[in-house]
Write an enzyme that holds these catalytic residues in place. Structure first.
Site, short mmCIF file in Angstrom:
data_model
loop_
_atom_site.label_atom_id
_atom_site.label_comp_id
_atom_site.label_asym_id
_atom_site.label_seq_id
_atom_site.Cartn_x
_atom_site.Cartn_y
_atom_site.Cartn_z
N GLY A 99 17.15 62.68 -85.16
CA GLY A 99 17.65 61.59 -85.33
C GLY A 99 17.72 60.93 -86.64
O GLY A 99 17.79 61.74 -87.50
N SER A 100 17.53 59.54 -86.70
CA SER A 100 17.67 58.85 -88.02
C SER A 100 16.67 59.24 -89.10
O SER A 100 17.11 59.11 -90.33
CB SER A 100 17.65 57.42 -87.70
OG SER A 100 18.66 56.92 -86.85
#
Length: 245
Positions: free
Chosen positions: A5-6
């Protein structure tokens, strides 16, 4: 390994800066916080309108980072992630170590560049992520991980010592420093404020990804993570924290 993810977004930004296809002050239009790309819709939580790439990283805008990453060719995007150590064994010599997953561009779909820009369609290990953030902390130098610092005999005499060893320079020092400064803003005024230490500046990034099963696809579970280093001005430690559900 799991999709990060981020926490992968800083490396997308580093690729753009290293290849001089964008700067942190360049702006991107995130519209109403949604963007349809190749049949998939990306969503933001709190963003809208135009924002700089620096702010897109600070507030973790999926739309902003994915749109900005269009300036990268698939080859550059892949090469950047490989250079940071993803998709390859870290070389610690421990049985069971895995390389994660990073497919070559000829196996990408039309969605892949946007997905990879924000940490999907790739799986990484905690060790790989710690190494990659360590490269930012070390001014762009990816270092060989060590589990053993030295070996001593029964008398305490050092028999063998394992010193630091550089694997490669991934990005220029100016790029590493620029991205690191934004990661300080993430902790001071972005998505990672809970990681602040008051007297010491921390550079770091949060990430959340949905759990994935090869047979069932994405489920209701999730992985949440934070990875960062401190002190930001003179890094001594990299810390990776991962929570499952």
């Amino acid at each position: 390994p799991s999709e990060p993810g981020s926490t992968l977004k800083p490396f997308t930004v580093a690729a753009m800066l290293q290849r001089r296809v964008a700067s942190l002050s360049d702006t991107v239009d995130v519209g109403n916080g949604t963007w349809a790309v190749a049949g998939r819709v990306l969503h933001d939580v709190h963003t809208s309108g135009r924002m700089s790439i620096s702010d897109a990283l600070r507030v973790s805008s999926n739309v902003g980072i994915a749109k900005a990453a269009q300036s990268l060719s698939p080859g550059d995007q892949y090469e950047n992630l490989r250079d940071f150590g993803f998709g390859a064994l870290a070389g610690i010599g421990i049985p069971g170590e895995v390389a994660g997953l990073l497919r070559r561009p000829d196996r990408w779909s039309a969605q892949s560049p946007a997905s990879l820009a924000i940490g999907y369609e790739i799986s990484v290990t905690p060790l790989q992520m710690a190494m990659a953030y360590g490269a930012l902390a070390n001014g762009g130098l990816l270092m060989q991980p060590r589990l053993v610092k030295e070996i001593r005999d029964g008398d305490g005499t050092v028999v063998e010592r394992f010193g630091p060893r550089m694997v490669r320079r991934v990005v220029d020092e100016r790029v590493a420093r620029s991205v690191s400064r934004v990661l300080v803003d993430v902790v001071e005024d972005g998505t990672g404020t809970a990681a602040g230490l008051g007297l010491f500046k921390v550079a770091g990034k949060t990430g959340t990804s949905r759990s994935y099963d090869a047979d069932k696809g994405y489920g209701a579970g999730y992985f949440a993570s934070f990875v960062g280093f401190f002190q930001a001005e003179d890094p001594q430690l990299v810390v990776f924290v991962k929570l499952e559900n």
